[in-house]
Design a protein around this motif. Sequence first.
Motif, short mmCIF file in Angstrom:
data_model
loop_
_atom_site.label_atom_id
_atom_site.label_comp_id
_atom_site.label_asym_id
_atom_site.label_seq_id
_atom_site.Cartn_x
_atom_site.Cartn_y
_atom_site.Cartn_z
N GLU A 105 1.02 -1.22 0.01
CA GLU A 105 -0.10 0.09 0.11
C GLU A 105 0.99 1.18 0.11
O GLU A 105 0.46 2.26 -0.45
N VAL A 108 1.49 2.56 -3.25
CA VAL A 108 0.23 2.98 -4.08
C VAL A 108 -0.46 4.27 -3.50
O VAL A 108 -1.02 5.09 -4.21
N LEU A 109 -0.50 4.40 -2.10
CA LEU A 109 -1.02 5.60 -1.49
C LEU A 109 0.01 6.82 -1.75
O LEU A 109 -0.67 7.77 -2.25
N LEU A 112 -1.49 7.52 -5.29
CA LEU A 112 -2.91 8.34 -5.10
C LEU A 112 -2.80 9.75 -4.67
O LEU A 112 -3.44 10.71 -4.89
N LEU A 115 -1.76 11.78 -7.28
CA LEU A 115 -3.08 12.18 -8.30
C LEU A 115 -3.91 13.26 -7.74
O LEU A 115 -4.27 14.04 -8.37
N MET A 119 -4.72 16.91 -9.48
CA MET A 119 -6.06 17.48 -9.51
C MET A 119 -6.15 18.91 -8.86
O MET A 119 -6.69 19.80 -9.33
N SER A 128 -13.68 21.43 -7.09
CA SER A 128 -12.49 20.56 -7.47
C SER A 128 -10.99 20.89 -6.91
O SER A 128 -10.50 19.89 -6.58
N VAL A 131 -11.82 19.04 -3.75
CA VAL A 131 -11.98 17.52 -3.69
C VAL A 131 -10.35 17.01 -4.03
O VAL A 131 -9.93 15.97 -3.43
N GLU A 134 -8.28 17.16 -0.65
CA GLU A 134 -8.67 15.93 0.17
C GLU A 134 -8.40 14.63 -0.42
O GLU A 134 -7.81 13.83 0.43
N LEU A 135 -8.39 14.31 -1.57
CA LEU A 135 -7.65 13.14 -2.11
C LEU A 135 -6.24 13.05 -1.69
O LEU A 135 -5.53 12.08 -1.13
N LEU A 138 -5.69 12.83 2.58
CA LEU A 138 -6.25 11.62 3.23
C LEU A 138 -5.17 10.64 3.08
O LEU A 138 -4.92 9.95 3.93
N ALA A 139 -4.56 10.60 1.79
CA ALA A 139 -3.45 9.65 1.48
C ALA A 139 -2.21 10.08 2.44
O ALA A 139 -1.55 9.12 3.16
N VAL A 142 -2.67 9.00 6.14
CA VAL A 142 -2.21 7.63 6.30
C VAL A 142 -0.71 7.51 6.21
O VAL A 142 -0.15 6.68 6.92
N ALA A 145 1.09 8.00 9.38
CA ALA A 145 1.11 7.25 10.34
C ALA A 145 1.47 5.70 10.10
O ALA A 145 1.12 4.59 10.73
N PHE A 146 2.22 5.64 8.81
CA PHE A 146 2.20 4.46 8.31
C PHE A 146 2.82 3.38 9.20
O PHE A 146 2.59 2.14 9.10
#
Lengths: 485, 204
Positions: A105, A108-109, A112, A115, A119, A128, A131, A134-135, A138-139, A142, A145-146
């Motif tokens: 992950e 991948v995170l 993301l 990405l 945006m 937009s 959005v 936040e995208l 949020l990643a 995480v 705190a991985f």
Amino acid sequence: MTEFPVLTPALPEIFMALSAITLLMLGVFRGDGDTRLISYLTVGVEVVAAVLVLTGSGVREVTFSNLFVMDSFGAFMKVLVLMGSALSVLVSINYIEREQMKRIEFPVLMLLATLGMMMMVSANDLISLYVGLELQSLALYVLAAFRRDHAKSSEAGLKYFVLGALSSGMLLYGASLVYGFAGTTNFSVLADLFAGHGQQAGHTSIGLIAGLTFVAAGLAFKISAVPFHMWTPDVYEGAPTPVTAFFAVAPKVAAIALFVRLLIEPFGSMVDQWRQIIYFTALASMVLGSFAAIGQTNIKRLMAYSSIGHIGFALVGLAAGTELGVRGVMFYMAIYIFMNIGTFGIILCMRQNGRMVEEITDLAGLSKTHPMLALAMLIFMFSMAGIPPAAGFFAKLFVFQAAIQAHLYSLAILGVLASVVGAFYYLRIIKVMYFDEPVEPLDRNISGEMTLVIAGTSLFTLLFFFFPSPLLNGAAAAAASLFAG
Amino acid sequence: MIVQSLAFYLFAAILVASAVMVIAARNPVHSVLFLILAFFNAAGLFVLIGAEFVAMILVIVYVGAVAVLFLFVVMMLDINFRELRSGALQYLPVGITVGLVLLVELALVLGTWVIVPDLAAVSGAPTPAPDQINNTHALGLLIYTHYAYLFQAAGLILLIAMIGAIVLTLRSREGVRRQNISAQVSRRRDQVVAIRKVPTRGGV
């Protein structure tokens, strides 16, 4: 009925979204043992996305009902974001294997989050903007705190999450005030509206200015500008080091790009209103970044304050509010990425007997034990301090030049003074490396990717002044595209 | 008209009262139950202004998911709420001050509010008349066409939330007995059943 939207301007984003999902599926079926493969594929995806960005038409295009814009400003910033992200993934590969964080992950995170940043750079609407933000966030929460078994990493994640949610709330509140005034959230329409009515008395209502202030506060948090910087040192210290490297480059570039686009495009005619805000934030960030870093002993905390200071310098260009200023900001962020990734690469090499160390004193005598590493660090520190001929000098030169041309003399003078203070702690690292006796040498095994990243970024930083024109011309063209629209 | 006004005051009064009870109730379970009551009354207010879709979403999402989640948390975690609440009174002055400052600010903002003159011309998606189309239909027409980009992006955000929850909480524990369906199904009779001759009066 609306017709099917034109997808070509958003091709890099669509490609990245699909690849992220594919890589996630691949990782889930192959298991954590293949993290290295997924990481390399992530870098590959980002390179392909950068190529897609560069092969774009270069003219300004909007799509998805005006929610998404692609212009050469966006292209420049997106390439920077992708570069920062790809380099961070590269330096993370060995770290996550060593520190028992090898999970599919992780890359991948990162993909993301990148990405989300793309945006953000392309946002042409307040929705937009939010959005994308936040995208990305949020990643990042995480990722911070991985390392969930470590108290500091969990603390970093939680702190970042709570304060990030608060700043998103401020941003949304501001956006709702702007919407309440204008009845639209679209940047292009807002720009026309304010250009038409903004200058007449009575139309620049307090509500609109309050909205603008709240949005600016929310974004200032994301770029960790003073007075919304409190989270930065703790999160940088607690998060796993490659994540810190990622935090220090990619999200900053994306958030600065968003900030510039927001202030120049829709609020461009309200420059007198927002200049005070940016002026104050820039000045406070430069001063705090310089003075608070002096007392630090942990190098990750030091880099956190250093990044606050750098954001302050970049904001000087934005405070000018001119095309030259925006060019300065973009140029500064480009140089900033290279210096920072290189420095964090060296921090990732700081291991004694297989254990990560983070104190500045652990670098003592580096010039005797690892002469090349010490030389690279020397270049980065000179560049960050803004000493010619390193690239960081030119970065500072252009933002201050823009500030002078916009008659912001006090800001430029105070900025130069702050950078003199800042030079102290950069030079202290050099002193520790070159003049202190080594206590315990750092480990010697440095991976191939890491050598490549450190060598590449340090050569770029050192030799930049021989061929500055591609980057300068790119930044100039990109800044021009922002003002043409 | 009078029925509507009465309904409004009824819903509003119960909403405010139950909201106060959420923070005033001694028993945390009662707090959550009052919260559910507040959600239902807010949904009623939405129905009154003709936003039936939002009303239903409020009931489904907030009552159905969020409030039940709160209830689980309250019941599962052993938190001493009385101790948590003991210091609440000393924060009251600060809280009231912050609230007052916000109120004054809002009054300042709203007092000088100027709506932009040509509002109808610039708004991206003008609200259709409610008697021509129902809420859900109108929202669907916008979300899947005009705002398709945002819809997809929201999907990605939820994907990240899911990945994040898995990354941060999933751990493989030792000594947990899991179901292994293929092993269970492929068991044969002779592996698990043994036939013994039981002698009379002997027992097994």
